[in-house]
Motif scaffolding. Structure first.
Motif, PDB file in Angstrom:
ATOM      1  N   GLU A  79       0.841  -1.209   0.000  1.00  0.00           N
ATOM      2  CA  GLU A  79       0.000   0.000   0.000  1.00  0.00           C
ATOM      3  C   GLU A  79       0.870   1.251   0.000  1.00  0.00           C
ATOM      4  O   GLU A  79       0.581   2.215  -0.712  1.00  0.00           O
ATOM      5  N   ALA A  80       1.944   1.237   0.780  1.00  0.00           N
ATOM      6  CA  ALA A  80       2.835   2.394   0.834  1.00  0.00           C
ATOM      7  C   ALA A  80       3.547   2.601  -0.501  1.00  0.00           C
ATOM      8  O   ALA A  80       3.680   3.732  -0.980  1.00  0.00           O
ATOM      9  N   ALA A  81       3.993   1.508  -1.112  1.00  0.00           N
ATOM     10  CA  ALA A  81       4.682   1.621  -2.396  1.00  0.00           C
ATOM     11  C   ALA A  81       3.729   2.142  -3.478  1.00  0.00           C
ATOM     12  O   ALA A  81       4.100   3.015  -4.278  1.00  0.00           O
ATOM     13  N   VAL A  82       2.501   1.622  -3.489  1.00  0.00           N
ATOM     14  CA  VAL A  82       1.514   2.089  -4.476  1.00  0.00           C
ATOM     15  C   VAL A  82       1.231   3.579  -4.274  1.00  0.00           C
ATOM     16  O   VAL A  82       1.114   4.340  -5.246  1.00  0.00           O
ATOM     17  N   SER A  83       1.156   4.021  -3.023  1.00  0.00           N
ATOM     18  CA  SER A  83       0.945   5.455  -2.743  1.00  0.00           C
ATOM     19  C   SER A  83       2.106   6.284  -3.255  1.00  0.00           C
ATOM     20  O   SER A  83       1.909   7.359  -3.845  1.00  0.00           O
ATOM     21  N   MET A  84       3.325   5.792  -3.033  1.00  0.00           N
ATOM     22  CA  MET A  84       4.510   6.524  -3.511  1.00  0.00           C
ATOM     23  C   MET A  84       4.485   6.654  -5.030  1.00  0.00           C
ATOM     24  O   MET A  84       4.801   7.700  -5.583  1.00  0.00           O
ATOM     25  N   LEU A  85       4.081   5.568  -5.699  1.00  0.00           N
ATOM     26  CA  LEU A  85       4.009   5.604  -7.161  1.00  0.00           C
ATOM     27  C   LEU A  85       2.938   6.600  -7.607  1.00  0.00           C
ATOM     28  O   LEU A  85       3.145   7.398  -8.520  1.00  0.00           O
ATOM     29  N   ARG A  86       1.796   6.530  -6.939  1.00  0.00           N
ATOM     30  CA  ARG A  86       0.669   7.385  -7.283  1.00  0.00           C
ATOM     31  C   ARG A  86       1.047   8.869  -7.157  1.00  0.00           C
ATOM     32  O   ARG A  86       0.717   9.678  -8.023  1.00  0.00           O
ATOM     33  N   GLU A  87       1.740   9.188  -6.060  1.00  0.00           N
ATOM     34  CA  GLU A  87       2.178  10.579  -5.836  1.00  0.00           C
ATOM     35  C   GLU A  87       3.072  11.065  -6.967  1.00  0.00           C
ATOM     36  O   GLU A  87       3.172  12.253  -7.234  1.00  0.00           O
TER      37      GLU A  87
END
Ligand code: MG
Length: 159
Positions: A79-87
């Motif tokens: 979830e954290a990695a996906v958020s970082m990518l999304r940002e």
């Protein structure tokens, strides 16, 4: 623009009665030795996500020296990695995962893992593929000392 990333992870078996694979708890004669929940599929996937976005590796973001990650569910790393990518304007196109293990066999859990991983990546289930292989009794996996996973992901820029 599209980018590709790859990841690899290993955990040794240890005391316990289950393993976490792709966010799914699977009963097993052993557990894995790990600081977090030791989910090799999600750790390989996390590295693939970070790799595709040029963001280093799981150890940099979630160091096993940090008590915050002791026993932590690896779904949180994804979830954290996906958020970082999304940002950074990236979204996942697809993921292809391979488990290397003599046991447990994951046939009965394949769809559950696929569904769980797809939800974490915010993609349709058919954008996640899960393969499994033994190593023909060769090496540490073949001796049933642990298990390993490989992951590839494609990401695309959406903003
Ligand atoms: Mg790991």
């Amino acid at each position: 623009m599209i980018r590709v990333g790859s990841g690899f992870d290993i955990h040794a078996f240890g005391p316990g009665d289950h393993v976490m694979l792709g966010g799914v708890r699977i009963a097993h004669a052993a557990g894995v030795r790990a600081h977090s929940d030791g989910d090799v599929l999600l750790h390989a996937l996390c590295d693939a996500l970070l790799g595709a976005a040029g963001l280093g590796d799981i150890g940099q973001h979630f160091p096993d020296s940090d008590p915050r990650w002791r026993g932590a569910p690896s779904s949180g790393f994804i979830e954290a990695a996906v958020s970082m990518l999304r940002e950074r304007g990236w979204q996942v196109v697809n993921a292809d995962l391979t488990l290397l293990a003599e046991a447990p066999r994951i046939g009965a859990h394949r769809e559950a893992i696929r569904t769980c991983v797809a939800a974490l990546l915010q993609v349709a289930p058919d954008a996640v593929n899960l393969k499994a292989t033994t190593t023909e009794r060769l090496g540490f996996v073949g001796r049933d000392e642990g298990l390993a996973a490989q992951a590839s992901v494609l990401i695309e820029r959406v903003s």
